[in-house]
Design a protein around this motif. Structure first.
Motif, mmCIF file in Angstrom:
data_model
loop_
_atom_site.group_PDB
_atom_site.id
_atom_site.type_symbol
_atom_site.label_atom_id
_atom_site.label_comp_id
_atom_site.label_asym_id
_atom_site.label_seq_id
_atom_site.Cartn_x
_atom_site.Cartn_y
_atom_site.Cartn_z
ATOM 1 N N ASP A 95 -17.324 38.926 72.572
ATOM 2 C CA ASP A 95 -16.722 39.361 73.833
ATOM 3 C C ASP A 95 -15.263 39.755 73.631
ATOM 4 O O ASP A 95 -14.790 40.739 74.217
ATOM 5 N N GLU A 96 -14.551 39.008 72.785
ATOM 6 C CA GLU A 96 -13.146 39.325 72.501
ATOM 7 C C GLU A 96 -13.031 40.684 71.812
ATOM 8 O O GLU A 96 -12.130 41.470 72.113
ATOM 9 N N ILE A 97 -13.932 40.957 70.895
ATOM 10 C CA ILE A 97 -13.940 42.263 70.229
ATOM 11 C C ILE A 97 -14.165 43.370 71.254
ATOM 12 O O ILE A 97 -13.501 44.413 71.246
ATOM 13 N N ASN A 132 -27.740 35.553 59.121
ATOM 14 C CA ASN A 132 -28.429 36.841 59.088
ATOM 15 C C ASN A 132 -28.701 37.364 60.502
ATOM 16 O O ASN A 132 -28.565 38.564 60.772
ATOM 17 N N LYS A 133 -29.084 36.474 61.398
ATOM 18 C CA LYS A 133 -29.364 36.878 62.780
ATOM 19 C C LYS A 133 -28.105 37.400 63.460
ATOM 20 O O LYS A 133 -28.137 38.417 64.160
ATOM 21 N N GLN A 134 -26.978 36.697 63.269
ATOM 22 C CA GLN A 134 -25.727 37.128 63.876
ATOM 23 C C GLN A 134 -25.268 38.470 63.306
ATOM 24 O O GLN A 134 -24.777 39.336 64.044
ATOM 25 N N MET A 135 -25.433 38.658 62.001
ATOM 26 C CA MET A 135 -25.017 39.909 61.392
ATOM 27 C C MET A 135 -25.845 41.082 61.917
ATOM 28 O O MET A 135 -25.312 42.152 62.222
ATOM 29 N N ASN A 136 -27.148 40.892 62.029
ATOM 30 C CA ASN A 136 -27.990 41.949 62.595
ATOM 31 C C ASN A 136 -27.598 42.255 64.035
ATOM 32 O O ASN A 136 -27.655 43.409 64.479
ATOM 33 N N SER A 137 -27.172 41.236 64.756
ATOM 34 C CA SER A 137 -26.710 41.444 66.126
ATOM 35 C C SER A 137 -25.447 42.296 66.151
ATOM 36 O O SER A 137 -25.306 43.179 66.998
ATOM 37 N N GLY A 142 -25.202 47.321 71.039
ATOM 38 C CA GLY A 142 -25.231 48.540 71.835
ATOM 39 C C GLY A 142 -24.056 48.723 72.762
ATOM 40 O O GLY A 142 -23.916 49.779 73.387
ATOM 41 N N ASP A 143 -23.176 47.716 72.880
ATOM 42 C CA ASP A 143 -22.090 47.791 73.856
ATOM 43 C C ASP A 143 -20.843 48.480 73.328
ATOM 44 O O ASP A 143 -20.117 49.120 74.089
ATOM 45 N N SER A 144 -20.537 48.323 72.044
ATOM 46 C CA SER A 144 -19.288 48.874 71.512
ATOM 47 C C SER A 144 -19.447 49.199 70.027
ATOM 48 O O SER A 144 -19.925 48.362 69.256
ATOM 49 N N PRO A 145 -19.005 50.391 69.603
ATOM 50 C CA PRO A 145 -19.060 50.715 68.173
ATOM 51 C C PRO A 145 -18.094 49.868 67.348
ATOM 52 O O PRO A 145 -18.281 49.709 66.141
ATOM 53 N N TYR A 146 -17.063 49.312 68.002
ATOM 54 C CA TYR A 146 -16.093 48.501 67.263
ATOM 55 C C TYR A 146 -16.700 47.154 66.869
ATOM 56 O O TYR A 146 -16.317 46.574 65.848
ATOM 57 N N ILE A 147 -17.627 46.639 67.659
ATOM 58 C CA ILE A 147 -18.350 45.421 67.265
ATOM 59 C C ILE A 147 -19.157 45.707 66.014
ATOM 60 O O ILE A 147 -19.164 44.920 65.059
ATOM 61 N N ARG A 148 -19.808 46.869 65.972
ATOM 62 C CA ARG A 148 -20.584 47.259 64.795
ATOM 63 C C ARG A 148 -19.668 47.462 63.592
ATOM 64 O O ARG A 148 -19.978 47.038 62.463
ATOM 65 N N ALA A 149 -18.515 48.112 63.822
ATOM 66 C CA ALA A 149 -17.594 48.398 62.716
ATOM 67 C C ALA A 149 -17.091 47.117 62.068
ATOM 68 O O ALA A 149 -16.966 47.045 60.836
ATOM 69 N N THR A 189 -18.317 59.837 63.056
ATOM 70 C CA THR A 189 -19.562 59.093 63.235
ATOM 71 C C THR A 189 -19.512 57.810 62.416
ATOM 72 O O THR A 189 -18.783 57.719 61.418
ATOM 73 N N ILE A 190 -20.273 56.833 62.831
ATOM 74 C CA ILE A 190 -20.384 55.588 62.076
ATOM 75 C C ILE A 190 -20.837 55.875 60.645
ATOM 76 O O ILE A 190 -20.331 55.290 59.683
#
Length: 410
Positions: A95-97, A132-137, A142-149, A189-190
């Motif tokens: 959420d902070e991210i 592993n579960k947290q990393m896949n999450s 889907g909410d923010s590309p910065y969480i993925r980055a 793009t990512i």
């Protein structure tokens, strides 16, 4: 018995849990249910902790999680990172991210030496150690590309290099757009951003962990196959054309792969084999080997090559990547040193008199002076003379003025 059961979970959590159950049954039969319950709960907690550790994303890092020493120190000392101690759960950090991160540079906008919010949160994720579960999450959020980055940066910094591609591969052509740089409206793009993470060690104003060269080349070959099918097709054409240009004839000296050990040896082609595309060869030198064998064309190559130039598509792609890296390095070095070299050449090509500063006093021949004091006196006598601009006057004029001065004060 309880101590023994607790010790087992480090090596075999399932065995420790089973042992605790046996102990529970025995303690109940002996009327020691209270003691048993406490031991059982303790072992259960240890088993759950061991199971969690087993599902952690593999990490390989130093005391700074492979982050640059100065950057890591500034992160740990920053007020924002210390405030993150209150965030104790994975959901709170995510959420902070979502609310605070708007770029993924390591520092705030230059020339600030304050670590960015993104890297403070990344360091927080390091300390929490993702499952592993947290990393896949993170990677599929889907909410923010910065969480993925931040998930990808976590892997780039701490994941063992030989396992990095397995995580990155599904996202190498990801089309989601985001702005990785602060103060810039340019979006990438990512997938393109990930390619930069894998190909370059420099990341804005910091350095990423070095990937071993062999693994780095393998990853770049896999990236090319994914994102540049045209390059791969061109290499395949080169491989095929090379195979057609090499003709095997009876009596020619070649290199052949021996079936017993799989190594390449010098050999002489004798005649065609019993099957199409097979040849009988004699291994050389005959006084040392001399044995004959029927070999397929794919195990024959030109004798003047120590290794097959196009032994595989992947190998040729690796060579092209290496050549590109060498060319980039050469171009970069030329760009960095060209100015200093040209300046040096220009300086040594200019006569000494013109290299002197315009306000320098004229050179005097003090040969005729009997003492150092007399020479200094001569220099002092001309101190009030109008300064000569040597950058504009010709050498002849300079020599004439010098002669007149010497004649006047001799």
């Amino acid at each position: 018995q309880a101590s023994y059961a607790q010790a087992q979970y480090y090596n075999n959590p399932a065995y420790a849990q089973q042992y605790a159950q046996y102990y529970q049954a025995w303690a109940s039969s002996q009327g020691q249910s209270n003691v048993q319950a406490g031991v059982h709960d303790q072992v259960e907690g240890q088993v759950k902790e061991a199971s969690k550790r087993k599902n952690l994303v593999p990490m390989k890092h130093d005391s700074n999680y492979n982050v640059n020493t100065l950057l890591a120190k500034n992160i740990r000392e920053s007020k924002y990172f210390k405030d993150l101690f209150e965030k104790t759960t994975f959901a709170q950090v995510v959420d902070e991210i979502y609310y605070k991160v708007d770029h993924v540079e390591p520092w705030m906008q230059a020339p600030s030496n304050t670590p960015s919010t993104a890297f403070c949160l990344l360091y927080k994720l390091f300390t929490m150690k993702m499952t592993n579960k947290q990393m896949n999450s993170l990677l599929n959020h889907g909410d923010s590309p910065y969480i993925r980055a931040l998930g990808f940066l976590y892997l780039r910094y701490t994941c063992p290099p030989d396992q990095l591609w397995d995580w990155i591969e599904p996202f190498i052509k990801d089309e989601e757009l985001f702005k990785p740089q602060t103060g810039s409206s340019q979006k990438v793009t990512i997938g393109n951003w990930l390619q930069g993470l894998l190909e370059n060690q420099k990341y804005y104003r910091t350095l990423l962990p070095r990937i071993p060269k062999k693994i780095e080349l393998d990853i770049q070959v896999k990236v090319l196959k994914q994102v540049s099918p045209g390059v791969v097709a061109r290499v395949e054409t080169q491989v095929k054309s090379y195979g057609k240009s090499f003709h095997i004839r009876s009596g020619s000296i070649v290199r052949a792969r021996y079936s017993e050990d799989g190594k390449w040896y010098d050999a002489r082609v004798e005649e065609q084999g019993s099957q199409p595309g097979h040849w009988w060869v004699t291994y050389l030198p005959e006084e040392k080997y001399g044995n004959q064998e029927e070999v397929s064309e794919k195990n024959i190559k030109q004798a003047n090559e120590t290794s097959n130039r196009y032994n595989s598509h992947d190998e040729e792609l690796r060579k092209q990547i290496l050549n590109k890296q060498r060319n980039n390095a050469t171009t970069s070095n030329k760009r960095n040193v060209s100015k200093s070299i040209s300046t040096f050449k220009n300086s040594i090509s200019v006569p000494f008199s013109k290299r002197r500063r315009p306000d320098s006093p004229p050179l005097l021949d003090t040969k005729g002076s009997k003492t150092a004091e007399e020479a200094l006196k001569k220099r002092g006598q001309i101190g009030h003379i109008e300064k000569i601009d040597y950058s504009k006057k010709a050498k002849k004029t300079e020599n004439k003025e010098r002669s007149e001065l010497l004649a006047r004060y001799k």
